[in-house]
Design an enzyme around this catalytic site. Structure first.
Site, PDB file in Angstrom:
ATOM      1  N   PRO A 128       3.014  59.158  82.521  1.00 29.75           N
ATOM      2  CA  PRO A 128       1.658  59.504  82.079  1.00 29.75           C
ATOM      3  C   PRO A 128       1.447  59.265  80.584  1.00 29.75           C
ATOM      4  O   PRO A 128       2.354  59.484  79.778  1.00 29.75           O
ATOM      5  CB  PRO A 128       1.567  61.006  82.373  1.00 29.75           C
ATOM      6  CG  PRO A 128       2.974  61.487  82.240  1.00 29.75           C
ATOM      7  CD  PRO A 128       3.865  60.344  82.666  1.00 29.75           C
ATOM      8  N   GLY A 129       0.283  58.797  80.227  1.00 24.17           N
ATOM      9  CA  GLY A 129      -0.074  58.667  78.819  1.00 24.17           C
ATOM     10  C   GLY A 129      -1.270  59.566  78.542  1.00 24.17           C
ATOM     11  O   GLY A 129      -1.169  60.655  77.981  1.00 24.17           O
ATOM     12  N   CYS A 131     -21.905  45.417  64.539  1.00 23.67           N
ATOM     13  CA  CYS A 131     -22.977  44.506  64.940  1.00 23.67           C
ATOM     14  C   CYS A 131     -22.776  43.994  66.359  1.00 23.67           C
ATOM     15  O   CYS A 131     -22.509  42.800  66.575  1.00 23.67           O
ATOM     16  CB  CYS A 131     -23.063  43.361  63.943  1.00 23.67           C
ATOM     17  SG  CYS A 131     -23.568  44.000  62.358  1.00 23.67           S
TER      18      CYS A 131
END
Ligand code: LLP
Length: 409
Positions: free
Chosen positions: A270-271, A338
């Site tokens: 798991p992260g 942008c």
């Protein structure tokens, strides 16, 4: 947050700035660890989610291993005190130098290099031969689930036939042959990872069942020491997440028991589930623009700091960092970059100009690690909290650093 006033953090470190609560991360990690019960296991933290040293060190201290996807991540994990034999390394295009690093680490190389193709096995064998060592590998199986059955954004599903990841089940036979032939490769495990931000356990369990069935077969001819069911445990970004991280683990443990794999350890990777909820991105309001019914709130954090909304249409809640009384309004919160996709979506926030500082929530995973310097913007600072105090922080890069970099060639 963690007993620290976020306005003090901004006063000290500016904005945009990531702030992480180390104690909450450790609590989350311990809770996940406890879900294994008596099952022998290793939690390999997916360093890609957040590779900041104070976080990786805190997890290393409580005995976690690491899942890495590059040489640099491997070096960070080692530098933070994670032993080589608690590291697994996946990735579809590992360079020779990265394979060498994995094979050469520690006394006997890392715990396992997850091979993602039959072809990779020969390359790893050749590197191990050149280094005079054995390479420990696991075969990453792509279970070939229906893509639609994996309940997450298409950019982050990996366990289906159209994905570049893993060895398709149909090629497992030839992968086993290659491993058997390779004199410098030891097969020690099999693994799988089907996708990230799974909010339901169904596809994870389906993949785990298929992995465990294969492990039971492979075990007859090879000495496996672990099965690795991968990561992907989802978190609640405010739209709900019925499954808790511990549910994935409990279900995987139960499924494993039914396959008579009691002598193997269960690994998971798991992260996000460990860090997402315990990090925020602080931002300052730069400009308001009210035009007809549309109210734009321009903040100083953008898609270069947190790309998840632009890349996966993710929605992160945004809140003021101080209690503000009075009327609220629906603001469309956008960054300075942008691009029209530099957009954090609609948020109910105070209408008045008193709103100066806000926090983008659940930004602890895949935030800073995916940040860029697009548009000449500086990388954000990072601040680490523990026991009610700032225990470490970085400073924002200077504008000038980017200018110098662009002018130097
Ligand atoms: N293991 C492997 C082999 C992986 O590829 C990943 C994530 C993990 C474990 C950890 O998955 P987690 O437990 O964190 O879901 N940038 C995207 C997520 C990409 C995940 C890539 N692989 C996002 O922001 O949603």
């Amino acid at each position: 947050m963690g007993g620290v006033r976020l306005s003090d953090v901004v006063a000290r470190c500016g904005s945009p700035t990531y702030v992480y609560d180390l104690d909450a991360i450790v609590r989350e990690a311990r809770e996940l660890d406890a879900a294994f019960g008596p099952q022998r296991h290793l939690v390999c933290y997916a360093v890609k989610a957040n590779s900041a040293a104070p976080i990786v060190r805190a997890l290393a201290r409580i005995g976690f291993g690491a899942d890495v996807v590059s040489g640099p991540e491997l070096l960070v994990a080692r530098g933070c005190g994670i032993e080589a034999d608690s590291i697994v390394f996946s990735g579809v295009a590992k360079q020779d130098a990265e394979i060498d690093l994995a094979i050469g680490a520690g006394e006997r190389g890392i715990e396992a290099i997850s091979v993602e193709s039959v072809e990779e096995i020969g390359r790893i064998d050749a590197r191990a031969r050149a280094l005079g060592r054995m390479a420990r590998v696991s075969i990453r199986i792509n279970p070939g689930l229906e893509e639609e059955a994996i309940d997450t954004h298409s950019h982050i599903t990996t366990g289906h036939d159209e994905a570049k990841f893993g060895v398709p089940k149909a090629d497992l036979g030839s992968a086993l042959q290659s491993v058997t032939k390779a004199r410098h490769v030891d097969l020690v495990g099999i693994s799988s990872h089907i996708g990230s931000q799974l909010t339901d356990t169904a596809s994870y369990v389906e993949s785990a069942l298929s992995l465990f069935a294969l492990a039971a077969e492979i075990k007859k001819s090879h000495r496996l020491s672990f099965v690795d069911a991968g990561g992907g445990f989802g978190v609640d970004y405010g739209q709900g997440c019925p499954a808790r991280p511990a549910d994935f683990v409990r279900l995987a443990c139960n499924a494993m028991a039914t396959f008579g794999l009691g002598d193997l350890a269960l690994y998971v990777e798991p992260g996000r589930a460990l860090v997402a909820a315990h990090g925020v991105l602080l931002a300052r309001v730069i400009q308001r623009k009210v035009s007809g019914a549309r109210r734009w709130l321009m903040i100083d954090a953008g898609m270069n700091d947190l790309i998840r909304p632009a890349l996966y249409q993710a929605h992160h809640r945004i809140v003021p960092i101080e209690e503000l009384e009075g009327e609220r309004a629906r603001w469309r919160v956008v960054g300075p970059v942008c691009e029209s996709s530099d957009d954090f979506g609609e948020h109910e926030l105070p209408a008045s100009e008193a709103l100066q500082l806000c926090a983008v929530l659940d930004a602890g995973a895949y935030g800073y690690t995916m940040a860029s310097r697009y548009n000449g913007r500086a990388l954000p600072a990072e601040v680490f909290l523990s026991e009610g105090a700032i225990v470490a922080h970085t400073t924002r890069a200077e504008w000038r650093d980017w200018v110098d970099d662009r002018l130097k060639t």
